[in-house]
Design an enzyme around this catalytic site. Structure first.
Site, PDB file in Angstrom:
ATOM      1  N   ARG A  90       4.864-102.773 -32.416  1.00 20.17           N
ATOM      2  CA  ARG A  90       3.841-103.713 -32.898  1.00 20.17           C
ATOM      3  C   ARG A  90       3.188-103.197 -34.173  1.00 20.17           C
ATOM      4  NH1 ARG A  90      -1.523-102.737 -29.457  1.00 20.17           N
ATOM      5  NH2 ARG A  90      -1.120-100.616 -28.800  1.00 20.17           N
ATOM      6  N   ASP A 122       4.343-108.116 -26.924  1.00 25.04           N
ATOM      7  CA  ASP A 122       4.160-109.261 -27.835  1.00 25.04           C
ATOM      8  C   ASP A 122       3.949-108.834 -29.289  1.00 25.04           C
ATOM      9  OD1 ASP A 122       1.658-108.139 -27.730  1.00 25.04           O
ATOM     10  OD2 ASP A 122       0.636-109.931 -26.985  1.00 25.04           O
ATOM     11  N   ARG A 173      -3.759 -99.004 -40.790  1.00 25.37           N
ATOM     12  CA  ARG A 173      -3.880 -97.572 -40.534  1.00 25.37           C
ATOM     13  C   ARG A 173      -3.299 -96.801 -41.712  1.00 25.37           C
ATOM     14  NH1 ARG A 173      -1.702 -95.375 -34.832  1.00 25.37           N
ATOM     15  NH2 ARG A 173       0.340 -95.977 -35.603  1.00 25.37           N
ATOM     16  N   ARG A 180       6.796 -88.647 -35.948  1.00 27.13           N
ATOM     17  CA  ARG A 180       6.346 -88.095 -34.671  1.00 27.13           C
ATOM     18  C   ARG A 180       7.362 -87.098 -34.143  1.00 27.13           C
ATOM     19  NH1 ARG A 180       3.448 -92.954 -32.950  1.00 27.13           N
ATOM     20  NH2 ARG A 180       3.350 -94.238 -34.804  1.00 27.13           N
ATOM     21  N   ASP A 249       5.814 -89.270 -28.498  1.00 25.56           N
ATOM     22  CA  ASP A 249       5.813 -90.297 -29.555  1.00 25.56           C
ATOM     23  C   ASP A 249       4.410 -90.483 -30.135  1.00 25.56           C
ATOM     24  OD1 ASP A 249       5.640 -91.325 -26.779  1.00 25.56           O
ATOM     25  OD2 ASP A 249       5.034 -93.178 -27.770  1.00 25.56           O
ATOM     26  N   ASN A 250       3.423 -89.873 -29.529  1.00 29.50           N
ATOM     27  CA  ASN A 250       2.060 -89.973 -30.046  1.00 29.50           C
ATOM     28  C   ASN A 250       1.597 -88.649 -30.637  1.00 29.50           C
ATOM     29  OD1 ASN A 250       1.906 -92.642 -29.281  1.00 29.50           O
ATOM     30  ND2 ASN A 250       0.903 -92.217 -27.332  1.00 29.50           N
ATOM     31  N   ASP A 259      -2.647 -92.413 -32.802  1.00 25.94           N
ATOM     32  CA  ASP A 259      -2.508 -93.338 -31.671  1.00 25.94           C
ATOM     33  C   ASP A 259      -3.670 -93.238 -30.687  1.00 25.94           C
ATOM     34  OD1 ASP A 259      -0.386 -94.591 -32.707  1.00 25.94           O
ATOM     35  OD2 ASP A 259       1.044 -94.071 -31.144  1.00 25.94           O
TER      36      ASP A 259
END
Ligand code: AMP
Ligand code: MG
Length: 491
Positions: A90, A122, A173, A180, A249-250, A259
């Protein structure tokens, strides 16, 4: 002249690093907040950004000249389990700019619509999590802690469906990069050593250019990432920050906090504190963060093995040596920070125990983490400050016993009262983004379309180390009914 002088180095990497696509447009964009100071630092024109073309870019309704939008591929260990393909589900990287200090910075939209990496999602973000990330990331920056930044927040004029329908929003951002640990894992688990090497070269050029000419640049890169992460997690602990979802991944290889999902700040000190609703076993508890950082870095080292040496055994030995530096590096940063928080200028072996004993008294006495250290600056000047300190502990005698030892230690390195107090105030913030304040500004925005509390909170958090007499109540811990026990992911 394009309004934004993009120079997109990530988009020049091989095609399998990302999917190229524009953001999805939204119904009725409305600018909530533009970070003018950050815009200026990036060399961007705040007037243009707040105007129609800027708003189109910040909402995903238009692609600015020079932008090469893409969603990055990455993998990651989520709560210990490997997910081979995650990626920007997203988020869309618009491109990169070189800021006023010559540093390359990513500009990314978060909540900008579905991508090939969205899985069941979504691709959107709700207003609440966007405001939380904006406020907390900017607070971290003001505290001096490496972090991604928030350039803008925009309402989409659309609803997103979570447990209920909520206003949708897009966050812009800014980051040193969005690479990462999971980006390296993505290629490692595919056995794509060529891509791994390209990625490592890219990261070195971008974050560690000094390493490029050294004998073993990939080993040095691993060590650099380990060092940055050790320092970062120490900084988190020293302000009571809990990331909440330290999946691989963060974790940014640039060493920035990234994140902001179910993140939180400690009120009462408790090393076992967990806020995230999805963290049922306390994997990412406050006091566990150093261990988890090392676990994540071990996954990075594994991913890098093919680049570290010829042959697995040799590579593993190199990796182990590099990982062995984490503990001492973290301990140095953490204990050095604690010493400064206690008002100590010199280094003594027994300082670690002095700090640990205060923390234990705070835990037992449910003392507020931030206020305890802030008030210590006054108590350092003399026992007149003790009444305010004692009031923070359920059993004030635990503080009394500790304070006697602390004062004797202070006496070993006398300083003018004001000098010590000022030094302590520079490292012990009065104002942190307290969970109940964040919830309150989100509620005002979501339920009443009132963004004034959000704006005021941002103002307070911009100067965390200053006394702000008119805003003193922002330093208060939550009342019993205000206390936040659970935080939720941005999804
Ligand atoms: P996070 O927990 O926010 O770090 O996200 C983990 C993964 O889920 C990332 O690959 C995100 O891009 C993806 N993701 C999170 N929320 C959504 C969403 N609403 N739609 C699509 N992907 C999402
Ligand atoms: Mg993430």
């Amino acid at each position: 002249m394009p309004a934004i002088p993009f120079d997109n180095s990530y988009a020049r990497l091989p095609d399998r690093f990302f999917a190229r696509l524009p953001p999805t447009s939204v119904a009725a964009p409305r600018l909530i907040r533009l970070n003018r100071d950050l815009a200026l630092a990036l060399g961007l024109d705040p007037g243009w950004l707040a105007g129609p073309e800027g708003l189109a870019m910040l909402s995903g309704n238009g692609v600015a000249e020079g932008s090469e939008p893409l969603a990055a591929a990455y993998a990651g260990h989520q709560f210990g389990g490997l997910v081979p393909q995650l990626g920007d589900g997203r988020a869309i990287l618009l491109g990169e700019v070189i800021d006023r200090d010559g540093r390359r910075r990513d500009i990314q939209l978060k909540g900008s619509g579905p991508t090939p990496f969205s899985r069941q999602g979504d691709g959107r973000a709700a207003l609440g999590p966007v405001l939380r990330e904006y406020a907390v990331s900017e607070a971290m920056a003001a505290l001096g802690i490496p972090t991604t930044r928030a350039l803008a927040a925009v309402l989409t004029g659309e609803r997103v469906l979570r447990e209920q329908a909520l206003p949708g929003a897009v966050l812009t951002r800014v980051a040193a990069s969005h690479i990462r640990v999971g980006t390296f894992q993505y290629f490692a688990i595919r056995g794509d050593t060529e891509a791994l090497r390209s990625l490592a070269d890219h990261v070195i050029a971008r974050h560690d250019p000094d390493l490029a000419g050294t004998e073993h640049p990939y080993r040095a890169l691993l060590s650099a990432v380990i060092g940055r992460q050790a320092d970062l997690v120490a900084r988190w602990l020293l302000v009571g920050f809990i990331h909440g979802v330290m999946n691989t991944d963060n974790m940014s290889v640039a060493g920035e906090t990234i994140d902001y999902g179910p993140c939180a700040f400690l009120d009462a000190y408790d090393p076992a504190a967990v806020f995230s609703a999805i963290d049922q076993h306390g994997r990412y508890a406050y006091g566990n963060q150093p261990r988890i950082a090392l676990w994540n870095l071990t996954r990075l080292a594994e991913a890098l093995l093919p680049l570290l040496a010829d042959g697995t055994d040799a590579a593993v030995a190199v990796a182990e040596e590099a990982l062995g530096a984490f503990g001492p590096r973290f301990a140095g940063a953490y204990h050095g920070g604690l010493r400064r928080k206690l008002g100590l200028f010199s280094e003594r072996e027994e300082d670690a125990e002095l700090a640990a004993d205060l923390l234990e008294a705070m835990r037992a006495g449910r003392a507020d983490f931030t206020l305890t250290f802030r008030r210590l600056a006054d108590a350092a000047a003399g026992p007149a400050g003790d009444a305010d300190m004692r009031a923070l502990f359920e059993d004030p005698t635990a503080y009394d016993a500790w304070a006697g030892r602390w004062r004797r230690r202070l006496d070993e390195e006398p300083r003018a009262g004001e000098e010590r107090r000022a030094a302590m105030r520079r490292v012990n913030p009065a104002f942190i983004p307290r969970n109940h304040r964040i919830e309150a500004v989100i509620a005002a925005a979501v339920e009443r379309d009132d963004f004034a509390p959000f704006a005021e909170l941002l103002e307070v958090l911009a100067n965390p180390y200053e006394e702000q007499p008119a805003r003193a109540h922002y330093a208060d811990p939550p009342g019993e009914h205000e206390r936040v026990h659970r935080t939720f992911c941005g999804t």
